[in-house]
Scaffold this motif. Structure first.
Motif, PDB file in Angstrom:
ATOM      1  N   SER A   1      20.757   0.859  61.653  1.00 33.42           N
ATOM      2  CA  SER A   1      20.520   2.278  61.385  1.00 33.42           C
ATOM      3  C   SER A   1      20.494   3.088  62.675  1.00 33.42           C
ATOM      4  CB  SER A   1      19.194   2.459  60.639  1.00 33.42           C
ATOM      5  OG  SER A   1      19.251   1.849  59.364  1.00 33.42           O
ATOM      6  N   ARG A   2      19.881   2.535  63.733  1.00 33.16           N
ATOM      7  CA  ARG A   2      19.846   3.251  65.006  1.00 33.16           C
ATOM      8  C   ARG A   2      21.248   3.368  65.602  1.00 33.16           C
ATOM      9  NH1 ARG A   2      14.555   0.641  65.590  1.00 33.16           N
ATOM     10  NH2 ARG A   2      15.445  -1.153  66.667  1.00 33.16           N
TER      11      ARG A   2
ATOM     12  N   ILE B   1      22.977   6.158  63.807  1.00 35.51           N
ATOM     13  CA  ILE B   1      22.507   7.474  64.249  1.00 35.51           C
ATOM     14  C   ILE B   1      23.128   7.830  65.598  1.00 35.51           C
ATOM     15  CG2 ILE B   1      20.480   8.721  65.113  1.00 35.51           C
ATOM     16  CD1 ILE B   1      18.847   7.284  62.927  1.00 35.51           C
TER      17      ILE B   1
ATOM     18  N   ALA C   1      16.642  15.546  61.571  1.00 31.11           N
ATOM     19  CA  ALA C   1      16.453  14.163  61.134  1.00 31.11           C
ATOM     20  C   ALA C   1      17.014  13.947  59.730  1.00 31.11           C
ATOM     21  CB  ALA C   1      14.970  13.802  61.182  1.00 31.11           C
TER      22      ALA C   1
ATOM     23  N   LEU D   1      20.770  13.526  59.929  1.00 35.16           N
ATOM     24  CA  LEU D   1      21.116  12.212  60.485  1.00 35.16           C
ATOM     25  C   LEU D   1      20.858  11.112  59.464  1.00 35.16           C
ATOM     26  CD1 LEU D   1      19.662  12.691  64.063  1.00 35.16           C
ATOM     27  CD2 LEU D   1      22.081  12.487  63.466  1.00 35.16           C
TER      28      LEU D   1
ATOM     29  N   ALA E   1      23.733   8.620  58.144  1.00 35.77           N
ATOM     30  CA  ALA E   1      23.560   7.194  58.422  1.00 35.77           C
ATOM     31  C   ALA E   1      23.288   6.394  57.154  1.00 35.77           C
ATOM     32  CB  ALA E   1      22.426   6.984  59.417  1.00 35.77           C
TER      33      ALA E   1
ATOM     34  N   ALA F   1      14.765   7.462  59.192  1.00 39.73           N
ATOM     35  CA  ALA F   1      15.444   8.100  60.324  1.00 39.73           C
ATOM     36  C   ALA F   1      14.430   8.613  61.336  1.00 39.73           C
ATOM     37  CB  ALA F   1      16.323   9.243  59.828  1.00 39.73           C
TER      38      ALA F   1
ATOM     39  N   LEU G   1      14.242   7.567  65.213  1.00 34.43           N
ATOM     40  CA  LEU G   1      14.416   8.619  66.211  1.00 34.43           C
ATOM     41  C   LEU G   1      13.242   8.648  67.183  1.00 34.43           C
ATOM     42  CD1 LEU G   1      15.877  11.391  63.901  1.00 34.43           C
ATOM     43  CD2 LEU G   1      17.019  10.439  65.921  1.00 34.43           C
TER      44      LEU G   1
END
Length: 233
Positions: free
Chosen positions: A18-19, A22, A34, A37, A41, A48, A52
């Motif tokens: 997931s990161r 993003i 957020a 994103l 994603a 998220a 983040l």
């Protein structure tokens, strides 16, 4: 000398799916909420926000506050360059739909890499600048020739102002889709901004893909001898 094991902290951030998604979205060089994103994603907004926060704490992502809202973006060119290099090593994404195939084609053709032009057009433009003697290659990346100084002046790009920016002036960035280098750094950013200003290219919403306009097709042909007429995806 003891090795710096903190590199594992950064590696662990990117290794999470997931990161990584993003950060790939943030390669468009823009700031996003957020929730936006999360949608791009394919994760929940709370998830998220969690990711983040980790990336902000690691100085990989920066955050800007406007009232009660927060917007996130890649912290700097160095982070973007690492992500682009990792994408060049990663296996291609699995295409499962016609929409995905179309989006992938558009990204490979012309896109932003943080704040400069990438994809096929980015590489073609860099090669055109080299062929015309506007740029030359050196050990550090690219250098502007004397003819290049005249060209950028005529193209209304102030090289002295560009050189004053606190960043690399004109380094090579490995293009993940072309597997060749394109122009990055402050000069790459100044060139993209000029192309946007004269409406040769346009940003598109919710994607890093860049649209080449009809003015751009003529301009690329006249100024750089690049024929993009039949390749626009």
């Amino acid at each position: 000398m003891k090795a710096n094991s903190n590199v594992a902290v950064i590696a662990s951030l990117v290794s999470e799916t997931s990161r990584a998604a993003i950060l790939t979205v943030l390669l468009d060089g823009r700031f996003h909420a957020a929730s936006e994103l999360a949608y791009m994603a394919g994760i929940q907004p709370q998830t998220a926000s969690f990711h983040l926060a980790k990336m902000v704490n690691a100085n990989v992502v920066s955050v800007e506050k406007q009232g009660r809202h927060r917007y996130y973006g890649i912290r700097n060119q160095e982070v973007a360059q690492v992500m682009e290099s990792l994408l060049s090593l990663a296996p291609p994404a699995q295409i499962k739909s016609l929409r995905q195939a179309s989006d992938d084609k558009a990204l490979r053709y012309a896109r932003t890499c943080y704040d400069h032009l990438a994809g096929s057009i980015g590489v073609q433009l860099t090669n055109a600048l080299l062929r015309a003697g506007i740029l030359c290659e050196d050990k550090e990346g690219f250098a502007v020739t004397e003819d290049g100084e005249d060209f950028f002046a005529s193209f209304q790009i102030d090289l002295e102002q560009v050189k004053k920016k606190r960043r690399s002036f004109s380094h090579k960035c490995l293009d993940w889709s072309e597997r060749r280098h394109h122009l990055a750094g402050a000069l790459g950013n100044a060139l993209l901004e000029k192309l946007l200003e004269v409406n040769w290219v346009q940003r598109l919403p919710n994607t890093r893909a860049i649209k080449i306009t009809s003015e751009g097709k003529r301009g690329f042909k006249e100024v750089f001898s690049l024929d993009v007429e039949d390749e626009q995806g």
